[in-house]
Design a protein around this motif. Structure first.
Motif, mmCIF file in Angstrom:
data_model
loop_
_atom_site.group_PDB
_atom_site.id
_atom_site.type_symbol
_atom_site.label_atom_id
_atom_site.label_comp_id
_atom_site.label_asym_id
_atom_site.label_seq_id
_atom_site.Cartn_x
_atom_site.Cartn_y
_atom_site.Cartn_z
ATOM 1 N N UNK A 86 -0.945 -12.353 6.071
ATOM 2 C CA UNK A 86 -1.470 -13.600 6.612
ATOM 3 C C UNK A 86 -2.996 -13.608 6.577
ATOM 4 N N UNK A 87 -3.595 -12.471 6.926
ATOM 5 C CA UNK A 87 -5.051 -12.366 6.904
ATOM 6 C C UNK A 87 -5.574 -11.913 5.552
ATOM 7 N N UNK A 88 -4.678 -11.464 4.676
ATOM 8 C CA UNK A 88 -5.089 -10.977 3.364
ATOM 9 C C UNK A 88 -5.803 -9.649 3.420
ATOM 10 N N UNK A 89 -5.482 -8.818 4.422
ATOM 11 C CA UNK A 89 -6.260 -7.616 4.692
ATOM 12 C C UNK A 89 -5.380 -6.378 4.758
ATOM 13 N N UNK A 90 -5.891 -5.294 4.181
ATOM 14 C CA UNK A 90 -5.337 -3.959 4.378
ATOM 15 C C UNK A 90 -6.359 -3.170 5.194
ATOM 16 N N UNK A 91 -5.910 -2.602 6.301
ATOM 17 C CA UNK A 91 -6.809 -1.880 7.216
ATOM 18 C C UNK A 91 -6.406 -0.419 7.261
ATOM 19 N N UNK A 92 -7.404 0.479 7.313
ATOM 20 C CA UNK A 92 -7.084 1.907 7.260
ATOM 21 C C UNK A 92 -8.227 2.716 7.871
ATOM 22 N N UNK A 93 -7.905 3.952 8.261
ATOM 23 C CA UNK A 93 -8.884 4.925 8.745
ATOM 24 C C UNK A 93 -8.973 6.046 7.718
ATOM 25 N N UNK B 178 0.832 -1.216 0.000
ATOM 26 C CA UNK B 178 0.000 0.000 0.000
ATOM 27 C C UNK B 178 0.859 1.255 0.000
ATOM 28 N N UNK B 179 2.125 1.120 -0.433
ATOM 29 C CA UNK B 179 3.044 2.265 -0.385
ATOM 30 C C UNK B 179 2.657 3.375 -1.350
ATOM 31 N N UNK B 180 1.815 3.072 -2.342
ATOM 32 C CA UNK B 180 1.384 4.107 -3.287
ATOM 33 C C UNK B 180 0.261 4.965 -2.720
ATOM 34 N N UNK C 26 -6.240 5.552 -0.618
ATOM 35 C CA UNK C 26 -5.728 4.212 -0.329
ATOM 36 C C UNK C 26 -5.457 3.530 -1.665
ATOM 37 N N UNK C 27 -4.213 3.122 -1.866
ATOM 38 C CA UNK C 27 -3.826 2.485 -3.126
ATOM 39 C C UNK C 27 -3.003 1.242 -2.788
ATOM 40 N N UNK C 28 -3.646 0.084 -2.844
ATOM 41 C CA UNK C 28 -3.013 -1.165 -2.412
ATOM 42 C C UNK C 28 -2.960 -2.171 -3.562
ATOM 43 N N UNK C 29 -1.809 -2.806 -3.693
ATOM 44 C CA UNK C 29 -1.613 -3.848 -4.700
ATOM 45 C C UNK C 29 -1.469 -5.190 -3.997
ATOM 46 N N UNK D 111 -1.889 8.558 3.880
ATOM 47 C CA UNK D 111 -2.393 7.498 4.742
ATOM 48 C C UNK D 111 -1.469 6.296 4.616
ATOM 49 N N UNK D 112 -1.306 5.564 5.707
ATOM 50 C CA UNK D 112 -0.469 4.364 5.696
ATOM 51 C C UNK D 112 -1.300 3.187 6.190
ATOM 52 N N UNK D 113 -1.944 2.478 5.279
ATOM 53 C CA UNK D 113 -2.732 1.314 5.701
ATOM 54 C C UNK D 113 -1.855 0.253 6.362
ATOM 55 N N UNK D 114 -2.478 -0.530 7.230
ATOM 56 C CA UNK D 114 -1.783 -1.652 7.875
ATOM 57 C C UNK D 114 -1.948 -2.881 6.994
#
Length: 687
Positions: free
Chosen positions: A394-401, A381-383, A409-412, A387-390
């Motif tokens: 292992x869980x296959x999840x990106x979490x964010x506020x 999610x560095x792009x 939020x830009x996650x690959x 914001x810096x999502x977590x």
């Protein structure tokens, strides 16, 4: 059009209102949010305020720009608002002319036609505050001097930033907002109204007609006004006393009734079920509180990026690239559609963009369990912006506020295909069981058993679902077999198989039975060559047994040797039989049988140089001689004779009824196939 943002102003370290606010970084022309603590019940009524409940922003009964109350309250001096100045008063000050009204979609822009002492504007400001109670939009206007008559201010918010035909104001879009700040001469309690731009439907998509217009008799128009003040969704005030330059937050000295502020419950007017975005806003004045009055001065539109939503982008990458497998995703966030959490599927190179994700905490994007044969190996999610999502692979999840519109939020999500290794066992002759070992395959040891020669009799193990990496496999070659080749079809060595994502590597081990030879040594007695044994050329031998389907025939060479190679060792095939075809005129030496058993062992030389001892067979032959003894009486009937020899073979042409010892007229005795030796014949001549 200048670029600015509605945002919080930071106070110097230690300033008293600093701790009650939190700054959310904004990028570009966006509307940043200010988070505050929620204050329940009537808002500051005992402190000379008319603020909305839930907001910590001070709307003073006598409008000003400084905070007069304790934390967590704050005022204009505590924030960095969007601030848009007007053109300087005078001939170059732009305004609306030629009778342009609020319903005029493209008002006419002119210069220098502001009525004196009436509607000359100076500054427009605003910012958005986010609280647990909802979002609050705070606005102010600032004009040159107190008007001599009735006036009002209108704040127009446009979703589009596309410029209309006048080159200044934006193109209006269905559901654009018009906040009307109405003041009658001498009034100190503004009334705020809201109208929405109508084309063919209202804000909720319901069809409309000209009867829904506040004043126009045709569409498009501003719709019927909503009284925000009466509904408790807006409040405002103007300054009734002068504001000194030191307390004006940089606006300069402010005369009475030339500064007005307002708070609008933004969440209430846009609702909680839809994502809305307004790209620009501008302030304009009318010469009276009549909605159909001509427009006068305006402050040019500015970018605001006002929205209650942010953007989420999800991208899919696979290794190897170009794969068409679909990967399923679930979310825990709400979007424009109906508030439900969207689900979607992506293949390699695909992406999905939601630019209408409502603000919230603990929002997630989750890749469902990958399809069989795939692993989720990375979430990047560095792009993302502001914001810096977590990331939790292992869980296959990106979490964010999400707390402001400037966050993206830009996650690959990268998935890697597992690979397959096939281990094949082929025997070029025969069949057998072969043991294998591995330090890396799921089976540390296994056995492959062939049922025949070639591919038709091969055996194999397939190991699918392997994580890309390096693997090994080794055969324990059984006795009486030779490993002739061990290759992998990707050019890897079986001891170091490089398995790539999605690759299938087949490693084939080819074995053949150990081979040996039979060496035949043929000698004979031949007086002309001297005493002793001599090489016998051209003698034929047949090899049978040992699993041969048909005999092998060979002849001895000039050295009296015949070499038969490529025979399966007797430990597997059994013993062979070597049989001589005895040439005419010879008999076997009694010490060498005509058929001899050969036990073939491992040998490699093509000239039988390393033939095992049990497979070297020697055959000796002895030449035969024919013996003839005869009597020829010179006088016919003159004598009778008898012949008696100690040889054991008689001439087959002799008359068996006449004994050799009988007296005969000129007898003759022939004895064939006599082996070398000494023979005696007694001849008696009777006169």
């Amino acid at each position: 059009m200048p670029t600015s943002e509605i945002a919080q102003r930071h106070l110097p370290p230690g300033a008293r209102r600093r701790r009650g606010l939190r700054r959310l970084t904004a990028v570009g022309a966006g509307l940043a949010l200010v988070g505050t603590a929620f204050v329940a019940g009537p808002a500051f009524a005992a402190h000379g305020l008319v603020s909305l409940a839930g907001s910590n922003f001070e709307i003073d009964e006598d409008a000003n720009l400084v905070a007069d109350h304790a934390d967590p309250s704050f005022d204009w001096e505590d924030v960095t608002e969007i601030r848009q100045p007007d053109e300087p008063t005078g001939a170059n000050d732009d305004s609306f002319g030629q009778g342009s009204k609020e319903d005029t979609a493209v008002p006419t822009v002119v210069d220098g036609s502001i009525p004196p002492n009436k509607s000359d504007l100076l500054t427009f400001g605003g910012f958005l505050e986010e609280t647990p109670a909802g979002d609050f939009l705070h606005l102010y206007w600032h004009r040159v001097q107190e008007p001599s008559g009735t006036t009002n201010m209108d704040f127009e918010f446009n979703q589009s930033e596309e410029t209309s035909a006048n080159g200044v104001t934006p193109v209006r879009t269905e559901a654009d907002l018009l906040l009307q700040y109405d003041l009658a001469q001498g009034g100190t309690n503004p009334e705020l109204f809201l109208a929405r731009w109508l084309t063919d439907s209202d804000f909720n998509g319901t069809p409309v007609s000209k009867d829904d217009c506040v004043s126009s008799n045709k569409l498009p128009c501003w719709g019927l006004r909503e009284d925000l003040t009466a509904a408790g969704d807006a409040t405002g005030s103007i300054n009734t006393t002068a504001i000194a330059a030191g307390d004006s937050d940089g606006l300069g000295p402010i005369s009475p009734r030339t500064f007005g502020e307002a708070t609008v419950d933004f969440s209430a007017i846009v609702g909680n079920a839809q994502c809305v975005s307004f790209g620009s806003a501008y302030l304009k004045s009318r010469s009276s509180d009549s909605f159909t009055a001509a427009l006068k001065d305006f402050i040019a539109p500015t970018d605001i990026g006002l929205t209650n939503c942010a953007k989420v982008i999800v991208r899919k990458v696979t290794d190897p690239t170009g794969d068409t497998t679909d990967f399923d995703f679930t979310t825990a966030f709400a979007t424009l559609n109906d508030g439900t959490n969207p689900t979607f599927s992506l293949a390699d190179g695909e992406s999905v963009t939601y630019d209408n994700v409502f603000f919230g905490n603990g929002l997630t994007v989750t890749e469902s369990g990958p399809p069989s044969g795939w692993d989720l190996v990375d979430i990047d999610c560095s792009a993302s912006t502001n914001i810096t999502p977590v990331e939790n692979e292992l869980a296959g999840t990106a979490t964010f506020d999400l707390t402001n519109a400037n966050q993206i939020v830009d996650c690959t999500f990268t998935n890697q295909a597992r690979g397959t290794i096939v281990v094949e066992k082929v025997t070029t002759d025969g069949s057998g069981a072969f043991d294998f070992t591995s330090n890396t395959l799921p089976d540390a040891s296994f056995t492959l058993t062939t049922t025949g020669s070639g591919d038709g009799g091969k055996d194999s193990n397939t190991y699918a679902g392997l994580t890309p990496g390096t693997y090994d496999v080794d055969e324990t070659v059984p006795a009486n077999w030779n490993l002739t080749s061990a290759t992998c079809d990707d050019s890897s060595d079986p001891s170091s198989i490089g398995l790539s994502a999605g690759e299938t590597v087949t490693c084939t081990f080819v074995n053949e039975l150990e081979r040996g030879s039979i060496k035949i040594v043929k000698t004979r007695k031949h007086a002309a060559d001297g005493s002793g044994d001599h090489a016998h050329e051209g003698v034929t031998f047949d090899i049978t047994g040992g699993g041969l389907s048909e005999p092998i025939s060979v002849q001895t060479d000039a050295n009296g040797v015949a070499c038969v190679t490529g025979l399966v060792v007797s430990a597997v095939a059994g013993n062979y039989t070597v049989t001589e075809t005895i040439p005419n005129g010879y008999v076997l030496d009694p010490t060498t049988p005509q058929a001899q058993t050969a036990a073939v062992g491992e040998a490699t030389a093509t000239d039988c140089a390393d033939t095992s001892a049990g497979a070297v067979k020697t055959f000796k032959n002895i030449p035969l001689t024919n013996l003839t003894v005869s009597v020829d009486s010179q006088v016919d009937g003159g004598t009778f004779s008898s012949i008696e020899c100690d040889a054991t073979e008689e001439d087959p042409d002799s008359d068996p009824d006449i004994p050799l010892s009988a007296m005969q007229d000129d007898p003759s005795v022939t004895i064939n196939d006599l082996e070398p030796g000494t023979y005696t014949c007694v001849v008696v001549i009777d006169p």
